[in-house]
Design a protein around this motif. Structure first.
Motif, mmCIF file in Angstrom:
data_model
loop_
_atom_site.group_PDB
_atom_site.id
_atom_site.type_symbol
_atom_site.label_atom_id
_atom_site.label_comp_id
_atom_site.label_asym_id
_atom_site.label_seq_id
_atom_site.Cartn_x
_atom_site.Cartn_y
_atom_site.Cartn_z
ATOM 1 N N LEU A 93 0.984 -1.077 -0.051
ATOM 2 C CA LEU A 93 0.655 0.064 0.290
ATOM 3 C C LEU A 93 1.011 1.200 0.211
ATOM 4 C CD1 LEU A 93 -2.698 -1.063 2.009
ATOM 5 C CD2 LEU A 93 -2.966 -1.213 -0.472
ATOM 6 N N SER B 25 0.728 4.352 -3.331
ATOM 7 C CA SER B 25 0.563 5.796 -2.474
ATOM 8 C C SER B 25 0.939 6.502 -3.048
ATOM 9 C CB SER B 25 0.468 5.903 -0.938
ATOM 10 O OG SER B 25 2.082 5.798 -0.251
ATOM 11 N N ILE C 77 -5.269 6.253 -2.242
ATOM 12 C CA ILE C 77 -6.231 5.177 -1.170
ATOM 13 C C ILE C 77 -6.982 5.612 -0.410
ATOM 14 C CG2 ILE C 77 -5.759 3.227 0.016
ATOM 15 C CD1 ILE C 77 -2.901 3.408 -1.461
ATOM 16 N N GLU C 78 -7.950 4.712 -0.673
ATOM 17 C CA GLU C 78 -9.084 4.815 1.032
ATOM 18 C C GLU C 78 -9.256 3.508 0.616
ATOM 19 O OE1 GLU C 78 -13.914 7.058 1.252
ATOM 20 O OE2 GLU C 78 -12.770 7.541 -0.174
ATOM 21 N N ASN C 79 -9.521 2.832 2.115
ATOM 22 C CA ASN C 79 -9.995 1.637 2.438
ATOM 23 C C ASN C 79 -12.039 1.844 2.324
ATOM 24 O OD1 ASN C 79 -10.678 -0.560 3.802
ATOM 25 N ND2 ASN C 79 -7.899 -0.580 5.096
ATOM 26 N N TYR D 136 -10.836 -1.671 -1.833
ATOM 27 C CA TYR D 136 -9.772 0.072 -1.768
ATOM 28 C C TYR D 136 -10.744 0.530 -3.172
ATOM 29 C CZ TYR D 136 -6.779 -1.723 1.281
ATOM 30 O OH TYR D 136 -6.394 -2.579 2.674
ATOM 31 N N SER D 137 -10.070 1.864 -2.717
ATOM 32 C CA SER D 137 -10.362 2.996 -4.529
ATOM 33 C C SER D 137 -9.139 3.476 -4.544
ATOM 34 C CB SER D 137 -12.053 4.150 -3.807
ATOM 35 O OG SER D 137 -11.245 4.769 -2.957
ATOM 36 N N LEU D 138 -8.787 3.522 -5.745
ATOM 37 C CA LEU D 138 -7.303 3.967 -5.674
ATOM 38 C C LEU D 138 -7.790 4.926 -7.058
ATOM 39 C CD1 LEU D 138 -5.720 0.605 -6.816
ATOM 40 C CD2 LEU D 138 -6.096 2.082 -4.808
#
Length: 411
Positions: A269, A273, A278-280, A303-305
């Protein structure tokens, strides 16, 4: 000036067409394939799988000859009949609220060479050579190359007018699709179609890069052996299904990798980054809604990337493609995937029916991580082809998927 011409197709007898035509043999599971071959004596699968009951291994050359023999047997039994007059073939499939309709015709090897017919994928040389050998031995092709082109009002009117007539074929298949085929044999309409296609500046291969490349290679080999070659021979053309771009449907291919290349979850991760926000999302299913956004499923969580555009330079049409961004920023440098065409650590799944395929395959421990992308657009496909660039493998899942054994092209 594009060259598109009618041809004399070899087609199933009208009363047997529903039994003869088949999906590509690769679309069947072994159990489905066996059932078709065991219980349907007319299926085209008997032609392309003539060795399925053989206990011993046979060479590719032997299998190709068996295909040729079985094809001739189907013709002798009048399961296949060759048209007496050249024709264009208007072919439509309908399922629920989705329909595709285009023209099956012969397209020019010269147009392929001069880039009137444009390509967006690379080809694997050994596959091209193998299929050329197949064509040379069997003497026919049973699955058109899918070409798309800018919508044209004249062609649309011709098709709509023809569809008012009773079709030559009208049958349903077990995947709940309705299939219709009309023959265009009158000289005036053939001339109008031919002249209209001449005005179209470019065709784009949507599906069938290896098939078209093999046909081109075969044509060049045969032309060398024919001292009277004039470019009009049947082998100087290949069968295509030409469909307007507004009807083309493109779904995305998800990417999967079996390991994290020796990295811990935290280390992986952290490396991502550098180029992505990154959002979990935890258990919340995340589907990308914009270009350069990706979903990732890892360790039981989504996750959103989001691409950090200030940290990535767009240099051409390919560099803007999501599949290329994923490869350049994650798959290659972080996960160590150097070659997508021959790598047993990677896998793919189209999501035309189920976004949960990402979660399912990772939860089954078949892969460690999965990535979801937005579908490539027709405009992206065209921009990349126009720039003579090549998409990464398995970037597009394109429909319609064509049936085999409906029209066959001999050379």
């Amino acid at each position: 000036m594009a060259i598109v011409k009618p041809f004399k197709a070899v087609r199933p007898n009208r009363d047997k067409v529903a039994l003869v035509s088949s999906k590509s043999y690769e679309a069947y599971t072994p159990a489905e394939l066996g059932a078709k071959l065991d219980f349907n004596p007319y299926t085209f699968l008997h032609v392309i799988n003539p060795d399925y009951k053989y206990l011993q291994e046979i060479s590719a050359e032997q299998r190709f000859q068996l295909v040729r023999n079985r094809y001739l047997s189907f013709k002798e039994q009048n399961i296949f009949i060759k048209d007496k007059m050249p024709a264009f073939y208007i072919y439509e499939t309908v399922k629920e609220n989705t329909s595709f309709c285009g023209i099956i015709a012969a397209t020019s090897i010269e147009d392929y060479d001069t880039d009137v017919i444009k390509k967006h994928e690379g080809v694997i040389k050994r596959r091209v050579l193998l299929f050329e050998n197949y064509l040379k031995t069997t003497g026919f092709n049973a699955e058109p190359v899918l070409l798309t082109f800018k919508d044209d009002e004249t062609l649309a009117e011709i098709i709509d007018h023809k569809k008012q007539e009773r079709p030559e074929y009208e049958f349903s298949t077990t995947d709940k699709k309705l299939h219709k085929l009309w023959l265009v044999i009158d000289d005036s309409t053939i001339d109008k179609i031919t002249k209209t296609f001449q005005k179209i500046e470019a065709f784009y291969i949507a599906d069938g890069h290896h098939r078209s490349a093999s046909s081109v290679l075969l044509a060049k080999d045969l032309a060398k052996k024919n001292k009277e070659n004039n470019g009009l021979e049947d082998y100087n053309f290949f069968m295509s299904y030409l469909i307007p771009e507004s009807q083309l449907q493109i779904s995305e291919f998800n990417r999967f990798v079996k390991d994290l290349n020796g990295l811990s979850l935290e280390g992986f991760l952290q490396k991502i980054s550098t180029h992505f926000i990154i959002e979990n999302r935890r258990q919340q299913i995340y589907v990308p809604s914009e270009k350069h956004h990706f979903s990732m499923y890892l360790n039981g969580e989504f996750y959103s990337l989001y691409l950090k555009k200030d940290n990535y330079k767009f240099t051409n049409a390919l560099s803007k493609l999501d599949a290329e961004i994923l490869f350049k920023l994650i798959l290659n440098p972080i996960l160590g995937i150097k070659d997508l065409t021959n790598n047993d650590r990677t896998g793919y799944s189209d999501t035309k029916t189920d976004i949960l395929s990402i979660k399912t395959l990772v939860d089954k421990n078949l892969y460690k991580v999965g990535f979801g992308l937005l579908p490539t657009t027709v405009n992206e496909l065209k921009e990349i082809a126009n720039a003579n660039l090549k998409m990464p493998p398995k970037t597009t899942y394109i429909q319609p998927k064509l049936r085999s054994g409906l029209t066959m092209y001999e050379f």
